[in-house]
Each structure stands twice: as C-alpha cells, then as structure tokens.
Design a protein around this motif. Structure first.
Motif, PDB file in Angstrom:
ATOM      1  N   ARG A   1       0.846  -1.195   0.000  1.00 16.62           N
ATOM      2  CA  ARG A   1       0.000   0.000   0.000  1.00 16.62           C
ATOM      3  C   ARG A   1       0.877   1.239   0.000  1.00 16.62           C
ATOM      4  O   ARG A   1       1.887   1.308   0.690  1.00 16.62           O
TER       5      ARG A   1
ATOM      6  N   LEU B   1       0.718   5.687   0.087  1.00 19.10           N
ATOM      7  CA  LEU B   1      -0.089   6.845   0.449  1.00 19.10           C
ATOM      8  C   LEU B   1       0.304   7.987  -0.480  1.00 19.10           C
ATOM      9  O   LEU B   1       1.487   8.324  -0.595  1.00 19.10           O
TER      10      LEU B   1
ATOM     11  N   ALA C   1       1.890   1.989   5.368  1.00 17.39           N
ATOM     12  CA  ALA C   1       2.201   2.380   3.986  1.00 17.39           C
ATOM     13  C   ALA C   1       3.642   1.999   3.671  1.00 17.39           C
ATOM     14  O   ALA C   1       4.547   2.245   4.457  1.00 17.39           O
TER      15      ALA C   1
END
Length: 102
Positions: free
Chosen positions: A31, A33, A93
C-alpha cells in the motif's frame, strides 16, 4: 483476493477436523499513500500505482473527487495545515508520494 483450496491427503498429520481443507490466501498488495492524490499529478500517480497492482490511500483537501476511483481509499485533509489528523494514514504504507500543490 484469490484463494485456493484443496483437500489434504488422508495421510496428513493434522487432525481430521483441520485436514478437510487447506486454504491459501495471497498476501495483500503493498500500500502507498499519495498526498494530493486528487490533483492533476497526484491522480496520474494514483492511476499508475493501481495499474501496477498497488493498494492506494490518498489524502487531499477535497477528499474523494467526483470521478475518483473506487479502489482508492480517499481521505479528506489538508496536509499543509492539519497538524497530524492525516498522519494515522502513514501506518502500514510502504511508500509515501507527495504531490501536494500550492
């Protein structure tokens, strides 16, 4: 996420109740950001990250744009003003991309 299942062989060392099925699940994608993800540059970065198979969170002043991709987790916040309200999105993240404009 895709999952695969198949019965374990009868010679399995696991108890019968556990040996009925073996369930394998793929790990979640990394993931990132994107700060300013709803802007011109940020939206291009967001699209490229999704195309590469990444999970994407975005923090921007507007939050989710009208045509925002539903695969993105959109968060509303001004990273230049909010002293830390958005910082909780950093946890987990793999990378942070700053595309904040002026």
């Amino acid at each position: 996420l895709p999952s695969l299942s198949r019965p374990l062989p009868s010679s399995s060392p696991f108890p019968q109740s556990l040996s009925r099925r073996l369930l394998c699940t793929a790990p979640p994608p990394p993931r990132i950001l994107v700060l300013g993800g709803s802007g011109y540059i940020g939206s291009a970065i967001t699209r490229a990250a999704l195309a590469a198979g990444l999970a994407v969170d975005s923090v921007s002043r507007r939050g989710r744009p009208d045509r925002g991709d539903s695969r993105v987790r959109w968060w509303k916040g001004d990273v230049l003003v909010d002293g830390g309200e958005w910082r909780g999105r950093l946890e987990g993240a793999r990378a942070v991309v700053c595309a904040v404009g002026g």
